[in-house]
Design a protein around this motif. Structure first.
Motif, PDB file in Angstrom:
ATOM      1  N   UNK A 102       0.749  -1.254   0.176  1.00 49.81           N
ATOM      2  CA  UNK A 102      -0.091  -0.023  -0.015  1.00 49.81           C
ATOM      3  C   UNK A 102       0.813   1.244   0.146  1.00 49.81           C
ATOM      4  N   UNK A 103       1.917   1.268   0.788  1.00 50.90           N
ATOM      5  CA  UNK A 103       2.807   2.345   0.951  1.00 50.90           C
ATOM      6  C   UNK A 103       3.385   2.721  -0.487  1.00 50.90           C
ATOM      7  N   UNK A 104       3.966   1.496  -0.993  1.00 51.76           N
ATOM      8  CA  UNK A 104       4.535   1.653  -2.311  1.00 51.76           C
ATOM      9  C   UNK A 104       3.601   2.401  -3.601  1.00 51.76           C
ATOM     10  N   UNK A 143       1.365   9.575  -5.620  1.00 47.61           N
ATOM     11  CA  UNK A 143       1.712  10.794  -5.331  1.00 47.61           C
ATOM     12  C   UNK A 143       2.888  11.559  -6.148  1.00 47.61           C
ATOM     13  N   UNK A 144       3.731  10.509  -6.463  1.00 43.37           N
ATOM     14  CA  UNK A 144       4.981  11.070  -7.088  1.00 43.37           C
ATOM     15  C   UNK A 144       4.616  11.390  -8.500  1.00 43.37           C
ATOM     16  N   UNK A 145       3.749  10.593  -9.095  1.00 46.49           N
ATOM     17  CA  UNK A 145       3.326  10.973 -10.392  1.00 46.49           C
ATOM     18  C   UNK A 145       2.319  12.222 -10.504  1.00 46.49           C
ATOM     19  N   UNK A 192      -4.150   7.503 -10.475  1.00 45.98           N
ATOM     20  CA  UNK A 192      -5.721   7.430  -9.687  1.00 45.98           C
ATOM     21  C   UNK A 192      -5.867   5.800  -9.327  1.00 45.98           C
ATOM     22  N   UNK A 193      -5.614   4.832 -10.212  1.00 43.22           N
ATOM     23  CA  UNK A 193      -5.718   3.546  -9.889  1.00 43.22           C
ATOM     24  C   UNK A 193      -4.712   3.066  -8.600  1.00 43.22           C
ATOM     25  N   UNK A 238       1.478  13.687   0.819  1.00 45.24           N
ATOM     26  CA  UNK A 238       2.527  14.827   1.000  1.00 45.24           C
ATOM     27  C   UNK A 238       3.605  14.680   0.119  1.00 45.24           C
ATOM     28  N   UNK A 239       3.858  13.377  -0.644  1.00 43.91           N
ATOM     29  CA  UNK A 239       5.224  13.496  -1.518  1.00 43.91           C
ATOM     30  C   UNK A 239       4.737  14.145  -2.734  1.00 43.91           C
TER      31      UNK A 239
END
Length: 299
Positions: free
Chosen positions: A7-9, A15-17, A233-234, A253-254
């Motif tokens: 989930x974290x990955x 968020x990075x995208x 989104x996915x 926050x990333x």
């Protein structure tokens, strides 16, 4: 533990995208009007997601059909998150400025924790409160503390609405994930957002034109549709499916962190000492709430 790690990955990638999206959008918006760009993102994302969904459904003949009441939930997710929240963010930023918009929408994780407490009955632990507080301070340090709420009163109010509606999206995605796959939720929510956006896109094109001066514009639109919309989104929805919404919210926050870094890398924007201090605080906030503890009582 493995589920939380996945989930974290997923949430970090999403968020990075979105952080990278601002660098691409900054270029593409010089040629494509904003609401039209949102519509193009959604139509490309829907085609990609729908093709994958149907391909997977052919392999899975035991899938559960979507009931009438479920369609209302998917419509609501598409409206509140992918239409209302994005529209409010555009309007609020236009009535204020990008800096104010970034700072106010950074309150989104706090709203997610709040709604998750009452709608999902998730526990409001001391770890969550400390993590959200620490990461929020980190974002404010990265972006800067100067904010013109008084000067941009209505814009600021609308931006708060954008933060609240995205928080509601995240919580209702968690609710929907109990009955549907993340791919199903994302595909149909994007479809309904596309439907809601279409009239405004047509209205916008009455006064503004789309120009294609180079292939980079087309490539930029494709990137925004496939990567920043369909994939992101996915991944966000999948990550929320695997984690508590309150914990998953911190990965939001990333977005400004990656956006600032890519702005330095690709647009030659300056990175100050505040970026590194704020980034460390954001990472610390995420680690506090995601690393396992020996005992539940410690929370």
């Amino acid at each position: 533990m493995k589920q939380n790690l996945l989930g974290a990955i997923y949430l970090s990638l999403a968020a990075s995208m979105w952080g990278g999206m601002y660098v691409i959008s900054k270029y593409v918006l010089d040629f494509v009007p904003p609401l039209t760009l949102v519509w193009l993102r959604y139509i490309i994302a829907f085609v990609v997601l729908f093709a994958i969904l149907k391909w997977l459904e052919r392999k899975n003949e035991n899938r559960a059909p979507i009931q009438k009441r479920d369609w209302f939930l998917l419509v609501w997710i598409g409206f509140i998150g992918y239409f209302a929240s994005i529209a409010l963010q555009f309007i609020g930023t236009k009535l204020s400025d990008a800096h104010t918009g970034s700072l106010i929408t950074s309150a989104t994780p706090a709203f997610i924790v709040f709604f998750a407490r009452f709608l999902l009955k998730e526990k409001l632990t001391l770890r969550k409160i400390c993590s959200v507080t620490l990461a929020t301070i980190g974002v404010m340090t990265v972006i800067g503390w100067n904010i013109n709420v008084g000067t941009y009163f209505w814009g600021s109010i609308i931006l708060v609405g954008a933060a609240v509606t995205w928080a509601l999206l995240s919580v209702y995605v968690k609710i929907a994930s109990e009955r549907f796959s993340s791919l199903t939720i994302t595909t149909y929510a994007v479809l309904f957002a596309l439907i809601f956006t279409t009239p405004f896109m047509l209205w916008e094109l009455q006064s503004k034109d789309i120009t294609y001066e180079s292939s980079y514009v087309i490539l930029g639109v494709l990137y925004l549709g496939i990567v920043s919309t369909a994939a992101a989104f996915f991944l966000w929805n999948k990550g929320l499916e695997l984690m508590d919404a309150g914990i998953g919210s911190l990965f939001f926050f990333f977005q400004p962190l990656v956006g600032s870094f890519l702005g330095w890398l690709l647009l030659h924007e300056k990175l100050t000492f505040h970026f590194f201090i704020g980034g460390a605080l954001i990472l610390a906030g995420v680690l506090i709430v995601t690393l396992p503890t020996k005992s539940v009582e410690n929370e």
